[in-house]
Design an enzyme around this catalytic site. Structure first.
Site, PDB file in Angstrom:
ATOM      1  N   CYS A 158      86.659 -79.825   6.106  1.00  0.00           N
ATOM      2  CA  CYS A 158      85.631 -80.528   5.321  1.00  0.00           C
ATOM      3  C   CYS A 158      86.006 -81.978   5.023  1.00  0.00           C
ATOM      4  CB  CYS A 158      85.381 -79.787   4.019  1.00  0.00           C
ATOM      5  SG  CYS A 158      86.885 -79.471   3.086  1.00  0.00           S
ATOM      6  N   HIS A 254      82.665 -84.284  -0.914  1.00  0.00           N
ATOM      7  CA  HIS A 254      83.914 -85.004  -0.666  1.00  0.00           C
ATOM      8  C   HIS A 254      83.563 -86.462  -0.336  1.00  0.00           C
ATOM      9  CE1 HIS A 254      85.939 -81.279  -0.897  1.00  0.00           C
ATOM     10  NE2 HIS A 254      86.442 -81.176   0.320  1.00  0.00           N
TER      11      HIS A 254
HETATM   12  N1  LIG Z   1      90.759 -77.667   2.216  1.00  0.00           N
HETATM   13  C1  LIG Z   1      89.555 -78.271   1.755  1.00  0.00           C
HETATM   14  C2  LIG Z   1      88.376 -77.422   2.077  1.00  0.00           C
HETATM   15  C3  LIG Z   1      87.886 -77.791   3.401  1.00  0.00           C
HETATM   16  O1  LIG Z   1      87.539 -77.020   4.264  1.00  0.00           O
HETATM   17  C4  LIG Z   1      89.623 -78.554   0.288  1.00  0.00           C
HETATM   18  O2  LIG Z   1      90.577 -78.054  -0.338  1.00  0.00           O
HETATM   19  O3  LIG Z   1      88.785 -79.285  -0.222  1.00  0.00           O
END
Ligand SMILES: N[C@@H](CC=O)C(=O)O
Length: 364
Positions: A158, A254
């Site tokens: 992500c 994000h």
């Molecule tokens: N590892 C990431 C999730 C993504 O897939 C996170 O901790 O935000």
């Protein structure tokens, strides 16, 4: 008889599993028929197995409440009635690699949200708008696995979704040194504020394994298929990425702040033009979850903002803003992507839609 492809979710009780379920309710091409999780949940109704751990903004869909959860380790039994599986399973990486291969070997394609197989050379790691040609390694993977139908495909982490699309749009200007800081929402860790109250008003400057993923995974996405070796060869050009990944008190979304050098000069107008006019086979194929416009550029100084922009294109689009010249690097900008939609279950779902559209996933 339903013409829809029957699909199961492995790891159905966790947060990404729950997101798959909400996305699959009324899906035009796929019918969710099977839920699988740990032995602890097996035999319970989905509602009982999840208990008070339902973490979606919308209520649990009625149609899953009374479905019986199967033991995900009972691979033959889970796979027998589905055309393909989504994997959101949460266990040690070597066990994930093994169980996803066991499913593939029952001739059941697996589209995984997990990182375990991302660096398996013949497993495509795809953002449908960027590198769908990588699905071509599936025929080599099938030879290795001894399958005619089963395979594993994955989507990338992500954290890379807020900036890798911009690098893809700017390919002709040859991105070189890239410095990224990610500001990652707590749902990326499978949490809400209710179960992670320490995150209210807090920042944690560490996410295990995240910086390596943020730096390396774009290189596989930008790699090419070596047809002789039957592998994806990661990008070998001048692109180098360094990152810091920070957990911030945000539920979904994000954000990435990015400094970038290019091999070839570009104007601001050219850079924005390439973002907003980015086209892809995913959009042309009319996949149900492909955004109409993959990347939006926001001109206001205070955008993208999580609260205003995270749901752009149903959470499947990417928002870029604050593109400006820098005094040390060539340019800097800010990107935002929804981590559990574009960055997790939504990205995997769109991969499955593309795999269906391209004929890799069919009815058993
Ligand atoms: N590892 C990431 C999730 C993504 O897939 C996170 O901790 O935000």
């Amino acid at each position: 008889m339903s013409e829809k492809l029957k699909v199961g979710v492995l790891g159905a009780t966790g947060m990404v599993g729950q997101r798959f379920i909400t996305l699959l309710e009324n899906h035009p091409w796929f019918e969710l028929t099977t839920l699988a999780a740990s032995a602890h949940s097996a035999g319970k109704t989905y509602e009982e197995a999840v208990g008070d751990r339902w973490k979606m903004e919308t209520p649990m869909p009625e149609f899953v409440k009374h479905m019986t959860v199967l033991d995900g380790d009972d691979v033959e039994n889970v796979a027998k009635d589905v055309d393909f599986m989504f994997s959101a399973v949460n266990m040690p990486k070597d066990q994930i690699r093994a169980i996803e291969e066991r499913y593939a070997k029952t001739e059941t394609p697996v589209v995984s949200n997990n990182s375990a197989h991302r660096w398996t050379p013949d497993v495509p790691m795809v953002v449908p708008e960027i590198n769908p040609e990588h699905f071509a390694v599936i025929e080599h993977q099938r030879r290795r696995l001894g399958t005619t139908r089963g395979f594993i495909a994955v989507k990338p982490n992500c954290s890379i979704q807020a900036y890798t699309p911009a690098l893809a749009a700017w390919k002709e200007f040859e991105p070189r040194e890239v410095v990224v800081s990610t500001y990652q929402a707590i749902s990326g860790a499978g949490k809400t504020f209710k179960d992670w109250p320490e995150m209210v008003g807090n920042i944690i400057p560490f996410i295990s394994g995240e910086e390596a993923k943020s730096e390396k995974e774009p290189l596989k996405v930008f790699g090419h298929v070596d047809a002789e070796r039957g592998e994806i060869v990661p990008f070998e050009g001048a692109l180098r990425i360094t990152s810091q990944c920070i957990r911030v008190p945000v539920l979904n979304g994000h954000t990435a702040t990015v400094f970038i050098n290019f091999g070839k000069k570009a104007t601001k107008e050219e850079l924005i033009d390439r973002l907003v006019n980015y086209t892809s086979q995913a959009a042309e194929l009319g996949l149900p979850h492909a955004p109409k416009q993959f990347i939006q550029y926001l001109t206001e100084d205070d955008r993208p903002q999580v609260k205003l922009d995270v749901d752009y294109e149903g959470g499947m689009g990417v928002s870029i803003g604050r593109l400006r010249e820098d005094s040390i690097f060539d340019w800097k900008f800010v990107g935002l992507a929804h981590n559990t939609l574009r960055g997790a279950a939504g990205g995997a779902l769109e991969c499955a839609e593309m795999l269906k559209a391209l004929g890799y996933i069919t009815k058993k």
